[in-house]
Design an enzyme around this catalytic site. Structure first.
Site, PDB file in Angstrom:
ATOM      1  N   ASN A  10     -11.911 -26.119  50.318  1.00  0.00           N
ATOM      2  CA  ASN A  10     -11.168 -26.547  49.019  1.00  0.00           C
ATOM      3  C   ASN A  10     -11.009 -25.099  48.576  1.00  0.00           C
ATOM      4  O   ASN A  10     -11.831 -24.175  48.396  1.00  0.00           O
ATOM      5  CB  ASN A  10     -12.522 -26.989  47.616  1.00  0.00           C
ATOM      6  CG  ASN A  10     -11.977 -27.098  46.310  1.00  0.00           C
ATOM      7  OD1 ASN A  10     -10.906 -26.491  45.914  1.00  0.00           O
ATOM      8  ND2 ASN A  10     -13.115 -27.594  45.762  1.00  0.00           N
ATOM      9  N   LYS A  13     -11.815 -23.647  44.735  1.00  0.00           N
ATOM     10  CA  LYS A  13     -12.634 -22.603  45.504  1.00  0.00           C
ATOM     11  C   LYS A  13     -12.645 -21.267  45.773  1.00  0.00           C
ATOM     12  O   LYS A  13     -12.552 -20.131  44.989  1.00  0.00           O
ATOM     13  CB  LYS A  13     -13.558 -23.345  45.943  1.00  0.00           C
ATOM     14  CG  LYS A  13     -14.694 -24.175  44.347  1.00  0.00           C
ATOM     15  CD  LYS A  13     -15.742 -25.043  46.240  1.00  0.00           C
ATOM     16  CE  LYS A  13     -16.312 -26.123  45.345  1.00  0.00           C
ATOM     17  NZ  LYS A  13     -17.364 -26.047  46.072  1.00  0.00           N
ATOM     18  N   ASP A  66     -21.813 -24.882  46.048  1.00  0.00           N
ATOM     19  CA  ASP A  66     -21.571 -26.396  46.277  1.00  0.00           C
ATOM     20  C   ASP A  66     -21.751 -26.502  44.019  1.00  0.00           C
ATOM     21  O   ASP A  66     -22.483 -25.543  43.587  1.00  0.00           O
ATOM     22  CB  ASP A  66     -22.960 -27.118  46.116  1.00  0.00           C
ATOM     23  CG  ASP A  66     -22.714 -28.239  46.747  1.00  0.00           C
ATOM     24  OD1 ASP A  66     -22.014 -28.506  47.395  1.00  0.00           O
ATOM     25  OD2 ASP A  66     -23.338 -29.214  45.996  1.00  0.00           O
ATOM     26  N   GLY A 141     -10.272 -30.617  39.658  1.00  0.00           N
ATOM     27  CA  GLY A 141     -11.430 -31.812  39.655  1.00  0.00           C
ATOM     28  C   GLY A 141     -11.879 -32.418  38.486  1.00  0.00           C
ATOM     29  O   GLY A 141     -10.727 -33.019  38.102  1.00  0.00           O
ATOM     30  N   HIS A 168     -19.375 -21.808  35.416  1.00  0.00           N
ATOM     31  CA  HIS A 168     -20.494 -21.196  35.690  1.00  0.00           C
ATOM     32  C   HIS A 168     -20.221 -20.729  37.139  1.00  0.00           C
ATOM     33  O   HIS A 168     -21.211 -20.495  38.052  1.00  0.00           O
ATOM     34  CB  HIS A 168     -20.509 -23.504  36.463  1.00  0.00           C
ATOM     35  CG  HIS A 168     -19.107 -24.030  37.058  1.00  0.00           C
ATOM     36  ND1 HIS A 168     -18.177 -24.235  36.453  1.00  0.00           N
ATOM     37  CD2 HIS A 168     -19.816 -24.105  38.151  1.00  0.00           C
ATOM     38  CE1 HIS A 168     -17.540 -24.340  36.959  1.00  0.00           C
ATOM     39  NE2 HIS A 168     -18.012 -25.091  38.984  1.00  0.00           N
TER      40      HIS A 168
HETATM   41  P1  IMP Z   1     -18.788 -29.492  45.920  1.00  0.00           P
HETATM   42  O1  IMP Z   1     -19.143 -28.733  45.257  1.00  0.00           O
HETATM   43  O2  IMP Z   1     -16.689 -28.967  46.257  1.00  0.00           O
HETATM   44  O3  IMP Z   1     -18.987 -30.831  46.388  1.00  0.00           O
HETATM   45  O4  IMP Z   1     -18.041 -29.965  44.226  1.00  0.00           O
HETATM   46  C1  IMP Z   1     -18.543 -31.384  43.369  1.00  0.00           C
HETATM   47  C2  IMP Z   1     -17.034 -31.669  42.623  1.00  0.00           C
HETATM   48  O5  IMP Z   1     -17.046 -31.315  41.525  1.00  0.00           O
HETATM   49  C3  IMP Z   1     -15.907 -32.119  43.229  1.00  0.00           C
HETATM   50  O6  IMP Z   1     -15.194 -33.077  43.729  1.00  0.00           O
HETATM   51  C4  IMP Z   1     -14.979 -30.872  43.180  1.00  0.00           C
HETATM   52  O7  IMP Z   1     -13.562 -30.764  42.901  1.00  0.00           O
HETATM   53  C5  IMP Z   1     -15.731 -31.188  41.977  1.00  0.00           C
HETATM   54  N1  IMP Z   1     -15.890 -28.866  40.679  1.00  0.00           N
HETATM   55  C6  IMP Z   1     -16.420 -27.616  41.556  1.00  0.00           C
HETATM   56  N2  IMP Z   1     -16.361 -27.499  41.413  1.00  0.00           N
HETATM   57  C7  IMP Z   1     -15.342 -27.544  40.123  1.00  0.00           C
HETATM   58  C8  IMP Z   1     -14.687 -26.869  39.317  1.00  0.00           C
HETATM   59  O8  IMP Z   1     -14.848 -24.995  39.014  1.00  0.00           O
HETATM   60  N3  IMP Z   1     -14.265 -27.182  38.145  1.00  0.00           N
HETATM   61  C9  IMP Z   1     -13.876 -28.710  38.098  1.00  0.00           C
HETATM   62  N4  IMP Z   1     -14.005 -29.522  39.308  1.00  0.00           N
HETATM   63  C10 IMP Z   1     -15.612 -29.080  40.430  1.00  0.00           C
END
Ligand code: IMP
Length: 187
Positions: A10, A13, A66, A141, A168
């Site tokens: 990502n 991120k 995560d 996201g 966060h």
């Molecule tokens: P992961 O940590 O990549 O597994 O994130 C879980 C889901 O939350 C994914 O679909 C990401 O796109 C979304 N996500 C993670 N961080 C953010 C953020 O800061 N803003 C919006 N969506 C997020």
């Protein structure tokens, strides 16, 4: 100190993490690393497992991160399943689930794991907020539907710099940076 790798698929991120850790003189480099996420109710377990797999493959100090979006009236759903839920029902699906819900409160949680030869360190950060009643502009996201506490606009509308003031991820990274700078003296 050398650069720390950020193992992820990502880049959005990475941009946030790079920007924030730069202010602590901590240099981060993106390394594309994807893995099958283990099924767990705990972000910490998922992140720890990811860091272990990445470290076995890469063998250099790294961080993984995560995130989960926990919606109160849905008993914390999608939480650790946030990625799958965004891919399947998307932001509109979340809004549909909340259509008749008076309580739109939610929590974004970030778990950062730092791993090197000697350490497996876990840091977390939370931001409370609400789910908007429509999909707003900007971000990535869940950004377009999450309105952080104290703001009238969404993460998406805030843009990266303002989002990073309160997000966060920032809270988790701040905990990591304080520990890292205390243990590895950085000028
Ligand atoms: P992961 O940590 O990549 O597994 O994130 C879980 C889901 O939350 C994914 O679909 C990401 O796109 C979304 N996500 C993670 N961080 C953010 C953020 O800061 N803003 C919006 N969506 C997020």
């Amino acid at each position: 100190m050398g650069k720390i790798l950020f193992a992820s698929t990502n880049e959005s991120k990475f941009n946030e993490i790079f920007l924030y850790l730069k202010s602590f003189n901590i240099e981060i480099e993106f390394v594309r690393f994807g893995t099958l996420e283990i099924q767990s109710n705990k972000l910490e377990e998922i992140a720890l497992q990811k860091s272990k797999e990445a470290f076995e493959k890469i063998g250099r100090p790294l961080i993984v991160e995560d995130t989960g979006l926990f919606i109160d009236s849905l008993n914390g759903f999608p939480g650790p399943y946030s990625s799958y839920v965004l891919k399947t029902i998307g932001n509109q699906g979340i809004l549909d689930l909340l259509l008749n819900s008076a309580d739109r409160s939610a929590l974004f949680r970030s778990v950062v794991v730092y791993k090197d030869n000697n350490n497996d360190m876990i840091f977390s950060g939370d931001t409370r907020g609400t789910i908007s009643d429509h999909i707003t502009e900007g971000g990535w996201g869940y950004d377009p539907i999450f309105i952080p506490e104290g703001s009238s606009i969404s993460y998406g509308q805030l843009g990266i710099a303002s989002k990073m003031g309160i997000s966060h991820r920032t809270h988790a990274l701040n905990n990591f940076a304080k520990w890292y700078c205390g243990n590895y003296s950085i000028k």
